[in-house]
Scaffold this motif. Structure first.
Motif, PDB file in Angstrom:
ATOM      1  N   UNK A 131    -106.841 -82.712 108.948  1.00  0.00           N
ATOM      2  CA  UNK A 131    -106.788 -83.430 107.674  1.00  0.00           C
ATOM      3  C   UNK A 131    -105.485 -84.205 107.577  1.00  0.00           C
ATOM      4  N   UNK A 132    -105.585 -85.495 107.254  1.00  0.00           N
ATOM      5  CA  UNK A 132    -104.414 -86.347 107.089  1.00  0.00           C
ATOM      6  C   UNK A 132    -104.006 -86.365 105.619  1.00  0.00           C
ATOM      7  N   UNK A 133    -102.690 -86.557 105.371  1.00  0.00           N
ATOM      8  CA  UNK A 133    -102.180 -86.627 104.006  1.00  0.00           C
ATOM      9  C   UNK A 133    -101.283 -87.830 103.803  1.00  0.00           C
ATOM     10  N   UNK A 134    -101.074 -88.190 102.546  1.00  0.00           N
ATOM     11  CA  UNK A 134    -100.256 -89.342 102.180  1.00  0.00           C
ATOM     12  C   UNK A 134     -98.792 -88.925 102.043  1.00  0.00           C
ATOM     13  N   UNK A 135     -97.892 -89.739 102.597  1.00  0.00           N
ATOM     14  CA  UNK A 135     -96.455 -89.477 102.512  1.00  0.00           C
ATOM     15  C   UNK A 135     -95.709 -90.801 102.333  1.00  0.00           C
ATOM     16  N   UNK A 136     -94.503 -90.717 101.791  1.00  0.00           N
ATOM     17  CA  UNK A 136     -93.622 -91.885 101.664  1.00  0.00           C
ATOM     18  C   UNK A 136     -92.188 -91.385 101.630  1.00  0.00           C
ATOM     19  N   UNK A 137     -91.240 -92.285 101.836  1.00  0.00           N
ATOM     20  CA  UNK A 137     -89.833 -91.896 101.808  1.00  0.00           C
ATOM     21  C   UNK A 137     -89.349 -91.802 100.359  1.00  0.00           C
ATOM     22  N   UNK A 138     -88.353 -90.963 100.091  1.00  0.00           N
ATOM     23  CA  UNK A 138     -87.784 -90.892  98.743  1.00  0.00           C
ATOM     24  C   UNK A 138     -87.267 -92.250  98.267  1.00  0.00           C
ATOM     25  N   UNK A 139     -86.670 -93.029  99.172  1.00  0.00           N
ATOM     26  CA  UNK A 139     -86.131 -94.335  98.792  1.00  0.00           C
ATOM     27  C   UNK A 139     -87.247 -95.271  98.320  1.00  0.00           C
ATOM     28  N   UNK A 140     -88.389 -95.255  99.030  1.00  0.00           N
ATOM     29  CA  UNK A 140     -89.494 -96.112  98.618  1.00  0.00           C
ATOM     30  C   UNK A 140     -90.006 -95.705  97.240  1.00  0.00           C
TER      31      UNK A 140
ATOM     32  N   UNK B 126     -92.609 -93.810 111.535  1.00  0.00           N
ATOM     33  CA  UNK B 126     -91.253 -94.352 111.486  1.00  0.00           C
ATOM     34  C   UNK B 126     -91.115 -95.410 110.391  1.00  0.00           C
ATOM     35  N   UNK B 127     -92.190 -96.188 110.170  1.00  0.00           N
ATOM     36  CA  UNK B 127     -92.157 -97.192 109.110  1.00  0.00           C
ATOM     37  C   UNK B 127     -92.066 -96.525 107.743  1.00  0.00           C
ATOM     38  N   UNK B 128     -92.804 -95.432 107.561  1.00  0.00           N
ATOM     39  CA  UNK B 128     -92.749 -94.713 106.287  1.00  0.00           C
ATOM     40  C   UNK B 128     -91.354 -94.149 106.048  1.00  0.00           C
ATOM     41  N   UNK B 129     -90.742 -93.563 107.088  1.00  0.00           N
ATOM     42  CA  UNK B 129     -89.383 -93.020 106.955  1.00  0.00           C
ATOM     43  C   UNK B 129     -88.398 -94.131 106.591  1.00  0.00           C
ATOM     44  N   UNK B 130     -88.612 -95.342 107.120  1.00  0.00           N
ATOM     45  CA  UNK B 130     -87.720 -96.480 106.857  1.00  0.00           C
ATOM     46  C   UNK B 130     -87.932 -97.080 105.472  1.00  0.00           C
TER      47      UNK B 130
ATOM     48  N   UNK C 144     -86.682 -83.708 104.151  1.00  0.00           N
ATOM     49  CA  UNK C 144     -86.477 -84.617 103.034  1.00  0.00           C
ATOM     50  C   UNK C 144     -86.610 -86.077 103.385  1.00  0.00           C
ATOM     51  N   UNK C 145     -87.008 -86.364 104.619  1.00  0.00           N
ATOM     52  CA  UNK C 145     -87.175 -87.766 105.008  1.00  0.00           C
ATOM     53  C   UNK C 145     -88.457 -88.364 104.432  1.00  0.00           C
ATOM     54  N   UNK C 146     -89.451 -87.522 104.197  1.00  0.00           N
ATOM     55  CA  UNK C 146     -90.716 -87.954 103.599  1.00  0.00           C
ATOM     56  C   UNK C 146     -91.082 -87.009 102.462  1.00  0.00           C
ATOM     57  N   UNK C 147     -91.876 -87.541 101.533  1.00  0.00           N
ATOM     58  CA  UNK C 147     -92.335 -86.774 100.373  1.00  0.00           C
ATOM     59  C   UNK C 147     -93.852 -86.904 100.287  1.00  0.00           C
ATOM     60  N   UNK C 148     -94.580 -85.799 100.058  1.00  0.00           N
ATOM     61  CA  UNK C 148     -96.031 -85.915  99.874  1.00  0.00           C
ATOM     62  C   UNK C 148     -96.366 -86.766  98.652  1.00  0.00           C
ATOM     63  N   UNK C 149     -97.422 -87.549  98.795  1.00  0.00           N
ATOM     64  CA  UNK C 149     -97.916 -88.405  97.714  1.00  0.00           C
ATOM     65  C   UNK C 149     -99.378 -88.052  97.464  1.00  0.00           C
ATOM     66  N   UNK C 150     -99.743 -87.851  96.195  1.00  0.00           N
ATOM     67  CA  UNK C 150    -101.124 -87.488  95.843  1.00  0.00           C
ATOM     68  C   UNK C 150    -101.663 -86.398  96.785  1.00  0.00           C
TER      69      UNK C 150
END
Length: 314
Positions: free
Chosen positions: A163-172, A230-234, A253-259
């Motif tokens: 199962x895949x999940x959504x993630x994004x960086x805290x900065x984004x 790597x794009x998400x982390x950036x 802490x480089x990525x955060x779960x989204x939804x």
């Protein structure tokens, strides 16, 4: 009666893609190799190879004949090697097709252990995101994710669905906000595989097992899962990643779960090989090694396998 030497020459020509290379390995001049193929075609009453100045291509009859006789020829070669070495030890080349970023997740140490255990085996990897033609490219084994077409090949599943999940960086998320509903993803930058339209449809399973979809787009796209990570982390957008790929990044802490209530069920990982009753020992040994290593990996705690193996599935 067919000449077994001619058949053996034909198998070598198919395997190595040219009269010259087959002749070099057999110790025969290229014109002798060509003459033997012509003799075989005359005996069979059909053309086996289409010849051009640049390459040789199997005809339909040639492919069918190769599938039927290659196993027997390999068996004779193995038998001869066994007499020479005094054992039934696996030997010869194993040609493996996999995705371009395969070794980002598949430990090279596994290959090193395999080669140390079987000193008469040579392994060649063909890494590309294009789907390999096992016969035309002389591939012994291919790693494939997703639904498998009915190609006449043999397939063995190595890993079940993930199962895949959504993630994004805290900065984004600090700059653009955190989406509260699936539909809000349409207003965000999302990093996805390239698509001519610039938009991609994500089909996700939400609360209650209901499948929903949303069209997303962004300014960055890539053709490997590692590039999207790597794009998400950036901070380039929200990514849909296998959980094993992003777990350590989330913990750091480089990525955060989204939804997190939404997930996409992906396909498993399979190993595919040409349809034969008996595999060459070297190929069988390699498949056995991969199967054993993956089972051991699956048995480890999540923290140890967090960035390994499962992202191979595409």
């Amino acid at each position: 009666m067919l000449d077994l030497n001619d058949i053996a020459v034909f198998v070598q020509v198919v395997r190595h893609g040219s009269f010259a290379e087959a002749g070099r390995r057999l110790g025969l001049p290229p014109n002798t190799v060509s003459r033997r193929i012509q003799q075989l075609e005359a005996q069979l009453g059909t053309r086996l190879l289409q010849r051009s100045t640049r390459k040789l291509t199997l005809t339909g009859a040639g492919q069918a004949f190769h599938e039927q006789c290659a196993e027997a020829v390999d068996g004779l070669v193995e038998a001869g090697q066994a007499l020479i070495t005094g054992s039934q030890e696996p030997s010869g080349r194993v040609r493996v097709a996999a995705t371009a970023d395969f070794f980002d997740f598949f430990p090279m140490a596994w290959v090193a252990d395999f080669l140390a255990a079987y000193p008469l085996v040579r392994v060649e990897f063909v890494l590309s995101d294009a789907k390999a033609d096992l016969i035309a490219e002389q591939i012994d084994i291919a790693f494939r994710g997703g639904a498998l077409a009915d190609s006449g090949y043999v397939a063995r599943q190595l890993l079940g669905p993930r199962t895949d999940g959504l993630v994004a960086s805290p900065a984004y998320l600090a700059a653009r906000g955190t989406p509260a509903t699936l539909s809000e993803l349409a207003d965000h930058d999302c990093v996805t595989p390239a698509h001519p339209s610039g938009r991609t449809t994500w089909r996700l399973t939400g609360p209650g097992g209901k499948e929903e979809e949303v069209q997303v787009g962004g300014r960055f796209s890539g053709n490997t899962a590692q590039a999207l990570r790597k794009a998400a982390i950036a901070g380039l957008g929200i990514a849909l990643l296998p959980p094993a790929m992003g777990r350590l990044d989330v913990e750091a802490g480089r990525l955060v779960p989204v939804l997190p209530q939404y997930q996409r069920t992906g396909h498993g990982l399979s190993v595919v090989y040409p349809s034969r009753k008996h595999l060459p020992r070297a190929v069988s040994a390699f498949i056995g090694m991969v199967t054993q290593k993956l089972r051991e990996e699956e048995a480890l705690p999540d923290v140890w396998r967090a960035t390994r193996v499962r992202p191979l599935i595409s």
